[in-house]
Design a protein around this motif. Structure first.
Motif, PDB file in Angstrom:
ATOM      1  N   LEU A  51       0.873  -1.359   0.064  1.00 37.69           N
ATOM      2  CA  LEU A  51       0.022   0.002   0.063  1.00 37.69           C
ATOM      3  C   LEU A  51       0.891   0.873  -0.019  1.00 37.69           C
ATOM      4  CD1 LEU A  51      -2.656  -0.891   2.533  1.00 37.69           C
ATOM      5  CD2 LEU A  51      -3.089  -0.738   0.186  1.00 37.69           C
ATOM      6  N   ALA A  52       1.843   1.130   0.858  1.00 39.14           N
ATOM      7  CA  ALA A  52       2.822   2.559   0.936  1.00 39.14           C
ATOM      8  C   ALA A  52       3.457   2.702  -0.384  1.00 39.14           C
ATOM      9  CB  ALA A  52       3.733   2.065   1.951  1.00 39.14           C
ATOM     10  N   ARG A  53       3.883   1.438  -1.082  1.00 34.71           N
ATOM     11  CA  ARG A  53       4.646   1.728  -2.186  1.00 34.71           C
ATOM     12  C   ARG A  53       3.813   2.222  -3.425  1.00 34.71           C
ATOM     13  NH1 ARG A  53       9.248  -1.945  -1.936  1.00 34.71           N
ATOM     14  NH2 ARG A  53      10.238  -1.554   0.041  1.00 34.71           N
ATOM     15  N   GLU A  54       2.396   1.592  -3.561  1.00 29.86           N
ATOM     16  CA  GLU A  54       1.539   2.030  -4.574  1.00 29.86           C
ATOM     17  C   GLU A  54       1.297   3.477  -4.383  1.00 29.86           C
ATOM     18  OE1 GLU A  54      -2.929   0.925  -6.092  1.00 29.86           O
ATOM     19  OE2 GLU A  54      -2.409   0.165  -4.095  1.00 29.86           O
ATOM     20  N   GLU A  55       1.154   3.955  -3.122  1.00 29.11           N
ATOM     21  CA  GLU A  55       1.077   5.394  -2.945  1.00 29.11           C
ATOM     22  C   GLU A  55       2.052   6.314  -3.626  1.00 29.11           C
ATOM     23  OE1 GLU A  55      -1.755   6.744  -2.547  1.00 29.11           O
ATOM     24  OE2 GLU A  55      -2.803   5.330  -1.679  1.00 29.11           O
ATOM     25  N   GLN A  56       3.318   5.633  -3.446  1.00 35.63           N
ATOM     26  CA  GLN A  56       4.358   6.358  -4.108  1.00 35.63           C
ATOM     27  C   GLN A  56       4.790   6.102  -5.313  1.00 35.63           C
ATOM     28  OE1 GLN A  56       7.655   6.561  -0.773  1.00 35.63           O
ATOM     29  NE2 GLN A  56       6.531   4.734  -0.322  1.00 35.63           N
ATOM     30  N   LYS A  57       3.718   5.538  -5.938  1.00 36.32           N
ATOM     31  CA  LYS A  57       4.018   4.982  -7.590  1.00 36.32           C
ATOM     32  C   LYS A  57       5.219   4.230  -7.628  1.00 36.32           C
ATOM     33  CE  LYS A  57       0.531   8.116  -8.207  1.00 36.32           C
ATOM     34  NZ  LYS A  57      -0.710   7.739  -8.337  1.00 36.32           N
ATOM     35  N   ASP A  58       5.547   3.599  -6.886  1.00 35.69           N
ATOM     36  CA  ASP A  58       6.601   2.642  -6.947  1.00 35.69           C
ATOM     37  C   ASP A  58       6.109   1.163  -7.523  1.00 35.69           C
ATOM     38  OD1 ASP A  58       8.726   0.484  -6.326  1.00 35.69           O
ATOM     39  OD2 ASP A  58       9.001   1.502  -4.464  1.00 35.69           O
ATOM     40  N   SER A  59       6.756   0.979  -8.739  1.00 39.52           N
ATOM     41  CA  SER A  59       6.484  -0.036  -9.743  1.00 39.52           C
ATOM     42  C   SER A  59       6.360  -1.542  -8.672  1.00 39.52           C
ATOM     43  CB  SER A  59       7.515  -0.306 -10.705  1.00 39.52           C
ATOM     44  OG  SER A  59       8.659  -0.544 -10.358  1.00 39.52           O
ATOM     45  N   THR A  60       7.306  -1.645  -7.597  1.00 40.28           N
ATOM     46  CA  THR A  60       7.592  -2.906  -6.861  1.00 40.28           C
ATOM     47  C   THR A  60       6.183  -3.248  -6.044  1.00 40.28           C
ATOM     48  OG1 THR A  60       8.184  -1.786  -5.069  1.00 40.28           O
ATOM     49  CG2 THR A  60       9.850  -2.746  -6.589  1.00 40.28           C
ATOM     50  N   ALA A  61       5.361  -2.338  -5.883  1.00 37.92           N
ATOM     51  CA  ALA A  61       3.914  -2.555  -5.250  1.00 37.92           C
ATOM     52  C   ALA A  61       3.302  -3.841  -5.516  1.00 37.92           C
ATOM     53  CB  ALA A  61       3.189  -1.138  -5.318  1.00 37.92           C
ATOM     54  N   MET A  62       2.995  -3.877  -6.934  1.00 36.35           N
ATOM     55  CA  MET A  62       2.323  -5.025  -7.496  1.00 36.35           C
ATOM     56  C   MET A  62       2.785  -6.316  -7.180  1.00 36.35           C
ATOM     57  SD  MET A  62      -0.793  -5.592  -8.707  1.00 36.35           S
ATOM     58  CE  MET A  62      -1.053  -3.978  -8.775  1.00 36.35           C
ATOM     59  N   ASP A  63       4.302  -6.269  -7.160  1.00 40.24           N
ATOM     60  CA  ASP A  63       4.962  -7.747  -6.820  1.00 40.24           C
ATOM     61  C   ASP A  63       4.615  -8.056  -5.389  1.00 40.24           C
ATOM     62  OD1 ASP A  63       6.172  -7.624  -9.192  1.00 40.24           O
ATOM     63  OD2 ASP A  63       7.690  -6.484  -8.682  1.00 40.24           O
ATOM     64  N   LEU A  64       4.452  -7.047  -4.603  1.00 42.05           N
ATOM     65  CA  LEU A  64       4.218  -7.277  -3.230  1.00 42.05           C
ATOM     66  C   LEU A  64       2.825  -7.574  -3.045  1.00 42.05           C
ATOM     67  CD1 LEU A  64       5.998  -4.149  -1.681  1.00 42.05           C
ATOM     68  CD2 LEU A  64       6.688  -6.639  -1.386  1.00 42.05           C
ATOM     69  N   TYR A  65       1.952  -7.062  -3.723  1.00 41.23           N
ATOM     70  CA  TYR A  65       0.563  -7.577  -3.590  1.00 41.23           C
ATOM     71  C   TYR A  65       0.375  -9.362  -4.276  1.00 41.23           C
ATOM     72  CZ  TYR A  65      -1.472  -2.748  -3.127  1.00 41.23           C
ATOM     73  OH  TYR A  65      -1.668  -1.634  -2.618  1.00 41.23           O
ATOM     74  N   PHE A  66       1.126  -9.557  -5.091  1.00 42.36           N
ATOM     75  CA  PHE A  66       0.953 -10.878  -5.594  1.00 42.36           C
ATOM     76  C   PHE A  66       1.856 -11.907  -4.354  1.00 42.36           C
ATOM     77  CE2 PHE A  66       0.083  -9.378  -9.982  1.00 42.36           C
ATOM     78  CZ  PHE A  66      -0.656 -10.318 -10.243  1.00 42.36           C
ATOM     79  N   LYS A  67       2.924 -11.258  -4.087  1.00 42.63           N
ATOM     80  CA  LYS A  67       3.334 -11.970  -2.577  1.00 42.63           C
ATOM     81  C   LYS A  67       2.526 -12.152  -1.667  1.00 42.63           C
ATOM     82  CE  LYS A  67       7.470 -11.917   0.656  1.00 42.63           C
ATOM     83  NZ  LYS A  67       8.604 -11.240   0.785  1.00 42.63           N
ATOM     84  N   THR A  68       1.870 -11.237  -1.345  1.00 43.61           N
ATOM     85  CA  THR A  68       0.653 -11.176  -0.331  1.00 43.61           C
ATOM     86  C   THR A  68      -0.160 -12.407  -0.529  1.00 43.61           C
ATOM     87  OG1 THR A  68       0.717  -8.785   0.228  1.00 43.61           O
ATOM     88  CG2 THR A  68      -1.087 -10.140   0.928  1.00 43.61           C
ATOM     89  N   VAL A  69      -0.597 -12.825  -1.795  1.00 46.17           N
ATOM     90  CA  VAL A  69      -1.658 -13.589  -2.182  1.00 46.17           C
ATOM     91  C   VAL A  69      -0.915 -14.950  -2.250  1.00 46.17           C
ATOM     92  CG1 VAL A  69      -2.884 -14.736  -4.059  1.00 46.17           C
ATOM     93  CG2 VAL A  69      -2.896 -12.159  -3.661  1.00 46.17           C
ATOM     94  N   ARG A  70       0.419 -15.229  -2.577  1.00 49.03           N
ATOM     95  CA  ARG A  70       1.105 -16.325  -2.087  1.00 49.03           C
ATOM     96  C   ARG A  70       1.255 -16.499  -0.729  1.00 49.03           C
ATOM     97  NH1 ARG A  70       4.265 -14.083  -6.289  1.00 49.03           N
ATOM     98  NH2 ARG A  70       6.048 -13.518  -4.797  1.00 49.03           N
ATOM     99  N   LEU A  71       1.262 -15.736   0.083  1.00 46.64           N
ATOM    100  CA  LEU A  71       1.628 -15.746   1.525  1.00 46.64           C
ATOM    101  C   LEU A  71       0.101 -16.363   2.139  1.00 46.64           C
ATOM    102  CD1 LEU A  71       4.016 -13.046   2.536  1.00 46.64           C
ATOM    103  CD2 LEU A  71       4.508 -15.445   2.474  1.00 46.64           C
ATOM    104  N   ASP A  72      -1.078 -15.578   1.668  1.00 47.73           N
ATOM    105  CA  ASP A  72      -2.271 -15.775   2.332  1.00 47.73           C
ATOM    106  C   ASP A  72      -3.263 -15.920   1.012  1.00 47.73           C
ATOM    107  OD1 ASP A  72      -4.845 -15.890   3.421  1.00 47.73           O
ATOM    108  OD2 ASP A  72      -4.435 -14.055   4.587  1.00 47.73           O
TER     109      ASP A  72
END
Length: 306
Positions: A51-72
């Motif tokens: 969420l913090a990365r997305e608000e900063q327009k950081d392209s790594t945000a989406m990778d983290l969202y997908f990682k979240t899904v892999r974790l849960d």
């Protein structure tokens, strides 16, 4: 902070959430980066960092969202973010799978129902698309956006009566929606109610500051259905004024003139103009009609000259 208070993880997370709420995204990024480094398998922390990365327009945000899904695999927020991302990238199958995954846990998640309906609609699975959109209506989520999508699904799947009823609900929200009037006009034409179709096409023309040729063509078709060929002819003339290259308007103009005017040479000229302009790229069915009438009219004109 973490070094001084290693046991106060919950308080630290609450502070990070406060940073997100107050739009201190850079500070939130720093804090959740430290937390995820310490707890790399924690889906909630990974999601907050995203969420913090997305608000900063950081392209790594989406990778983290997908990682979240892999974790849960049940994380509703991350499933929505990833499903929406896949839909925007036109990976409709992935969007459907991600939405379905989340809905198995929370069947009434309105955000995921919307993504699922849109993904089915985009992949032309109209009957399947009706289910999530109808569910949204049942849940009281009948926004203008949802009703417009549901009406489109009904229209494109041939459920004309349901489509009309849904578009009528949209007009109750906004009677000055030109696109809705245009769609209603087309639907009423399909059920041979040319009079009401004409009213909606007229309303669509009234609403638009700069009418498109399609509205004039539709209006002309409504007049044609009522055998008011003079009014149809005028409407097709206006369509051609808006778009001189409109193939449909030009052939319909010739057909309306053919049905209304007695001057067969003038009508013949209209068909000849159509063939001359569109003989290379025109639709075969329209060209066939024009060529057939040219042959017939030449005989009629010849007979009149005798």
């Amino acid at each position: 902070m973490l070094k001084r208070n290693p046991g106060k993880i919950l308080a630290t997370i609450e502070f990070g959430e406060l940073l997100l709420e107050t739009k201190n995204f850079k500070e939130a990024d720093s804090l959740f980066s430290k937390l995820t480094a310490k707890y790399p398998d924690n889906a909630s922390l990974t999601y907050r960092l995203a969420l913090a990365r997305e608000e900063q327009k950081d392209s790594t945000a989406m990778d983290l969202y997908f990682k979240t899904v892999r974790l849960d695999s049940t994380h509703q927020g991350a499933l929505y973010k990833t499903a929406k991302f896949e839909l925007m990238r036109r990976n409709r199958h992935n969007a459907i799978l991600l939405s379905q995954t989340g809905l198995r846990t929370r069947p009434e998640n309105a955000s995921l129902l919307s993504i699922l309906g849109q993904a089915y609609l985009a992949s032309l699975q109209f009957e399947k698309a009706t289910v999530p959109f109808e569910k949204l209506i049942e849940l009281g989520e009948g926004s203008e956006f949802v009703l417009e999508k549901l009406a489109s699904v009904y229209r494109r799947s041939g459920q004309i009566e349901k489509a009309i009823a849904t578009y009528e609900k949209l007009l109750e929200m906004d009677n000055m929606n030109g696109a809705v009037h245009t769609n209603l006009g087309a639907l009423y034409l399909k059920i041979d109610n040319a009079k009401i179709a004409q009213e909606h096409f007229m309303m669509a023309l009234f609403i638009k500051n700069r009418p498109a040729d399609s509205e004039y063509i539709n209006l002309g078709l409504a007049y044609k259905r009522q055998e008011d060929f003079r009014s149809a002819y005028i409407s097709f003339q206006k369509a051609l004024k808006e778009n001189p290259d409109s193939e449909r308007a030009q052939i319909e103009l010739a057909l309306a003139a053919d049905a209304h005017f007695e001057d067969k040479e003038a009508v013949l000229k209209l068909y000849q103009n159509f063939v001359e302009k569109h003989h290379k790229t025109g639709r075969n069915d329209m060209l066939s009609i024009a060529e057939y009438r040219i042959r017939e009219l030449k005989i009629e004109v010849h007979m009149l000259e005798k």
